[in-house]
Design a protein around this motif. Structure first.
Motif, PDB file in Angstrom:
ATOM      1  N   LYS A   1       0.832  -1.205   0.000  1.00  0.00           N
ATOM      2  CA  LYS A   1       0.000   0.000   0.000  1.00  0.00           C
ATOM      3  C   LYS A   1       0.865   1.252   0.000  1.00  0.00           C
ATOM      4  CE  LYS A   1      -2.895   2.510   3.324  1.00  0.00           C
ATOM      5  NZ  LYS A   1      -3.531   2.430   4.659  1.00  0.00           N
ATOM      6  N   VAL A   2       1.905   1.247   0.808  1.00  0.00           N
ATOM      7  CA  VAL A   2       2.808   2.397   0.877  1.00  0.00           C
ATOM      8  C   VAL A   2       3.577   2.557  -0.432  1.00  0.00           C
ATOM      9  CG1 VAL A   2       4.773   3.388   2.098  1.00  0.00           C
ATOM     10  CG2 VAL A   2       2.991   2.181   3.387  1.00  0.00           C
ATOM     11  N   ARG A   3       4.122   1.463  -0.926  1.00  0.00           N
ATOM     12  CA  ARG A   3       4.901   1.518  -2.172  1.00  0.00           C
ATOM     13  C   ARG A   3       4.056   2.048  -3.321  1.00  0.00           C
ATOM     14  NH1 ARG A   3       5.411  -0.327  -6.771  1.00  0.00           N
ATOM     15  NH2 ARG A   3       3.567  -1.638  -6.522  1.00  0.00           N
ATOM     16  N   ARG A   4       2.838   1.541  -3.452  1.00  0.00           N
ATOM     17  CA  ARG A   4       1.944   1.948  -4.541  1.00  0.00           C
ATOM     18  C   ARG A   4       1.611   3.442  -4.470  1.00  0.00           C
ATOM     19  NH1 ARG A   4      -1.681  -1.204  -3.190  1.00  0.00           N
ATOM     20  NH2 ARG A   4      -3.123   0.216  -2.141  1.00  0.00           N
ATOM     21  N   ASN A   5       1.435   3.939  -3.264  1.00  0.00           N
ATOM     22  CA  ASN A   5       0.984   5.317  -3.121  1.00  0.00           C
ATOM     23  C   ASN A   5       2.100   6.350  -3.233  1.00  0.00           C
ATOM     24  OD1 ASN A   5      -1.983   5.507  -2.703  1.00  0.00           O
ATOM     25  ND2 ASN A   5      -1.533   3.957  -1.153  1.00  0.00           N
ATOM     26  N   VAL A   6       3.353   5.911  -3.282  1.00  0.00           N
ATOM     27  CA  VAL A   6       4.435   6.866  -3.569  1.00  0.00           C
ATOM     28  C   VAL A   6       4.173   7.538  -4.908  1.00  0.00           C
ATOM     29  CG1 VAL A   6       6.878   7.037  -4.200  1.00  0.00           C
ATOM     30  CG2 VAL A   6       6.208   5.767  -2.154  1.00  0.00           C
ATOM     31  N   LEU A   7       3.853   6.758  -5.913  1.00  0.00           N
ATOM     32  CA  LEU A   7       3.577   7.320  -7.233  1.00  0.00           C
ATOM     33  C   LEU A   7       2.272   8.115  -7.242  1.00  0.00           C
ATOM     34  CD1 LEU A   7       4.744   7.429 -10.097  1.00  0.00           C
ATOM     35  CD2 LEU A   7       3.340   5.444 -10.661  1.00  0.00           C
ATOM     36  N   GLU A   8       1.273   7.638  -6.506  1.00  0.00           N
ATOM     37  CA  GLU A   8      -0.013   8.341  -6.474  1.00  0.00           C
ATOM     38  C   GLU A   8       0.133   9.744  -5.878  1.00  0.00           C
ATOM     39  OE1 GLU A   8      -2.981   7.317  -7.734  1.00  0.00           O
ATOM     40  OE2 GLU A   8      -1.816   5.657  -8.554  1.00  0.00           O
ATOM     41  N   VAL A   9       0.865   9.842  -4.779  1.00  0.00           N
ATOM     42  CA  VAL A   9       1.049  11.154  -4.147  1.00  0.00           C
ATOM     43  C   VAL A   9       1.916  12.052  -5.025  1.00  0.00           C
ATOM     44  CG1 VAL A   9       1.980  12.356  -2.133  1.00  0.00           C
ATOM     45  CG2 VAL A   9       0.687  10.239  -1.826  1.00  0.00           C
ATOM     46  N   ALA A  10       2.933  11.480  -5.683  1.00  0.00           N
ATOM     47  CA  ALA A  10       3.748  12.264  -6.599  1.00  0.00           C
ATOM     48  C   ALA A  10       2.889  12.835  -7.728  1.00  0.00           C
ATOM     49  CB  ALA A  10       4.878  11.407  -7.166  1.00  0.00           C
ATOM     50  N   LEU A  11       1.961  12.050  -8.239  1.00  0.00           N
ATOM     51  CA  LEU A  11       1.045  12.539  -9.274  1.00  0.00           C
ATOM     52  C   LEU A  11       0.200  13.696  -8.750  1.00  0.00           C
ATOM     53  CD1 LEU A  11      -0.154   9.180 -10.886  1.00  0.00           C
ATOM     54  CD2 LEU A  11       1.038  11.039 -12.061  1.00  0.00           C
ATOM     55  N   ASP A  12      -0.251  13.582  -7.514  1.00  0.00           N
ATOM     56  CA  ASP A  12      -1.038  14.672  -6.924  1.00  0.00           C
ATOM     57  C   ASP A  12      -0.206  15.947  -6.796  1.00  0.00           C
ATOM     58  OD1 ASP A  12      -3.462  13.321  -6.664  1.00  0.00           O
ATOM     59  OD2 ASP A  12      -2.921  12.483  -4.709  1.00  0.00           O
ATOM     60  N   TYR A  13       1.059  15.808  -6.400  1.00  0.00           N
ATOM     61  CA  TYR A  13       1.935  16.976  -6.313  1.00  0.00           C
ATOM     62  C   TYR A  13       2.019  17.682  -7.663  1.00  0.00           C
ATOM     63  CZ  TYR A  13       4.028  15.386  -1.835  1.00  0.00           C
ATOM     64  OH  TYR A  13       4.241  15.017  -0.532  1.00  0.00           O
ATOM     65  N   LEU A  14       2.338  16.926  -8.683  1.00  0.00           N
ATOM     66  CA  LEU A  14       2.528  17.508 -10.008  1.00  0.00           C
ATOM     67  C   LEU A  14       1.220  18.104 -10.536  1.00  0.00           C
ATOM     68  CD1 LEU A  14       4.733  14.655 -11.487  1.00  0.00           C
ATOM     69  CD2 LEU A  14       5.527  16.903 -10.735  1.00  0.00           C
TER      70      LEU A  14
ATOM     71  N   PRO B   1       4.013   7.220 -16.533  1.00  0.00           N
ATOM     72  CA  PRO B   1       4.541   6.996 -15.175  1.00  0.00           C
ATOM     73  C   PRO B   1       6.055   6.926 -15.139  1.00  0.00           C
ATOM     74  CG  PRO B   1       3.466   5.016 -16.025  1.00  0.00           C
ATOM     75  CD  PRO B   1       3.130   6.117 -16.968  1.00  0.00           C
ATOM     76  N   GLY B   2       6.675   6.526 -16.253  1.00  0.00           N
ATOM     77  CA  GLY B   2       8.139   6.484 -16.286  1.00  0.00           C
ATOM     78  C   GLY B   2       8.747   7.860 -16.103  1.00  0.00           C
ATOM     79  N   GLU B   3       8.089   8.883 -16.646  1.00  0.00           N
ATOM     80  CA  GLU B   3       8.587  10.250 -16.478  1.00  0.00           C
ATOM     81  C   GLU B   3       8.453  10.690 -15.022  1.00  0.00           C
ATOM     82  OE1 GLU B   3      10.165  13.977 -17.045  1.00  0.00           O
ATOM     83  OE2 GLU B   3      10.272  12.176 -18.298  1.00  0.00           O
ATOM     84  N   VAL B   4       7.377  10.286 -14.380  1.00  0.00           N
ATOM     85  CA  VAL B   4       7.187  10.626 -12.961  1.00  0.00           C
ATOM     86  C   VAL B   4       8.269   9.955 -12.122  1.00  0.00           C
ATOM     87  CG1 VAL B   4       5.611  10.552 -10.996  1.00  0.00           C
ATOM     88  CG2 VAL B   4       4.702  10.894 -13.301  1.00  0.00           C
ATOM     89  N   VAL B   5       8.569   8.703 -12.424  1.00  0.00           N
ATOM     90  CA  VAL B   5       9.641   7.990 -11.718  1.00  0.00           C
ATOM     91  C   VAL B   5      10.977   8.684 -11.950  1.00  0.00           C
ATOM     92  CG1 VAL B   5      10.947   5.830 -11.604  1.00  0.00           C
ATOM     93  CG2 VAL B   5       8.446   5.771 -11.730  1.00  0.00           C
ATOM     94  N   SER B   6      11.215   9.173 -13.157  1.00  0.00           N
ATOM     95  CA  SER B   6      12.460   9.888 -13.457  1.00  0.00           C
ATOM     96  C   SER B   6      12.569  11.165 -12.625  1.00  0.00           C
ATOM     97  CB  SER B   6      12.527  10.232 -14.953  1.00  0.00           C
ATOM     98  OG  SER B   6      12.626   9.059 -15.736  1.00  0.00           O
TER      99      SER B   6
END
Length: 339
Positions: free
Chosen positions: A61-74, A304-309
């Motif tokens: 749950k935590v790992r998955r939401n790292v990307l979700e919260v990053a998307l919200d920031y952007l 999502p790859g760009e968000v990870v970058s």
């Protein structure tokens, strides 16, 4: 330009990635972060290690939401060119700082922290309290000092956490014999913590009383319709109470027309203004607010790859900064050096 950036005050803020961000996050901190990134040197920390203090049984749950919260920031307007976004678990210097700071604080002091006491009660831990949760203020002190932050935006209920960080900073500075670490100041936003749509004191992702920043038009419509108002306001002609009325709380937080909201409050208190009329006005405001955020989020989510970058680049930058701080602290405390 670089010299101007170097003289700016340093801000550290962030979130535990346990679910997508909601309107409470936006009003309480995210909107402010978007503005502050142009006047401060800002670091945003995705605090996945701290999220594990009460989610250790569900690390996915935590790992998955790292990307979700990053998307919200952007989506909300955080610019990775102006704000460094980093993942906490990839910054080992913060863990080492936290381990050292544990020697500068007692268990009794941690147990007296009002914020921790309240959250322990809320979660009902009892004697099953995770040690990591009790030590949360120390980990937060490591985060703040690792970036040498001068300012930390927090809600009023989090001020005791900053006070405890200042205590640790003073002990470390006294031990090292110099002002090694800056004493951070709390920056409390003008909008306090938003209640949940059900009138509960806290908007929470887990209880379903929040409106996510990614909410659809229909989600927003249904959430506003369910909002707690004045249970004694049965007919439009009845005088109503504004205090404790969630709809008016949200209007105060999100409307740009303070005079118009004040007039609605007068009419509601006097009688002659129905709940659905006020809710319709609030819905229009929230739909206008969330629509562009939702659109930007959908665009970022396509790659999502760009968000990870973006996260990787920000984390690399943050690693250099936090490791430099760790080396300073280690040296100042006189720890053994191999080289």
């Amino acid at each position: 330009m670089s010299e101007n950036l170097e003289t700016r005050p340093v801000i550290l803020t962030g979130d535990r990635p346990t679910g997508p961000l909601h309107l409470g996050h936006y009003a309480g901190s995210l909107k402010n972060r978007v503005a502050l990134q142009h006047t401060h040197k800002q670091y945003l920390l995705l605090a996945d290690c701290q999220a594990l203090t009460d989610n250790a049984g569900d690390p996915e749950k935590v790992r998955r939401n790292v990307l979700e919260v990053a998307l919200d920031y952007l989506a909300a307007g955080i610019d990775p060119e102006a704000t460094t976004i980093a993942v906490q678990s990839a910054l080992p210097a913060l863990a080492e700082l936290g381990q050292l700071y544990l020697n500068f604080v007692s268990v009794a002091r941690l147990e007296r922290n009002p914020t921790i006491k309240a959250e322990i009660r809320q979660r009902g831990f009892g004697r099953e309290l995770p040690a990591g949760f009790l030590c949360y203020p120390v980990a937060q002190a490591a985060d703040i000092t690792g970036f040498k932050a001068n300012v930390v935006p927090v809600g009023e209920d989090q001020i005791p956490m900053i006070e405890q960080t200042v205590e640790i900073v003073r002990r470390v500075n006294r031990q090292s014999g110099r002002a090694l670490l800056p004493e951070p100041e709390a920056l409390v936003p003008p909008v306090g913590r938003l209640p949940g749509i059900d009138g509960a004191a806290k908007m929470s992702k887990s209880t379903g009383n929040a409106i996510p920043l990614s909410a659809s038009q229909e989600d927003i419509r249904q959430a506003v319709r369910r909002m707690y108002t004045d249970p004694g306001h049965l007919r439009a002609s009845d005088p109503g109470k504004v205090e404790g009325n969630v709809v008016f709380t949200y209007l105060d937080a999100f409307s740009d027309d303070a005079e118009g909201v004040a007039e609605l409050k007068v009419r509601y208190r006097r009688g002659g203004l129905g709940d659905m009329k006020v809710k319709g006005h609030l819905e229009e405001i929230l739909q206008r607010l969330v629509w562009p955020i939702r659109q930007r989020r959908a665009e970022f989510a396509k790659d999502p790859g760009e968000v990870v970058s973006i996260l990787r680049a920000g984390t690399e930058k943050a690693r250099e900064i936090t490791e430099a701080t760790m080396e300073e602290v280690r040296s100042a405390l006189g720890l053994f050096r191999w080289a």
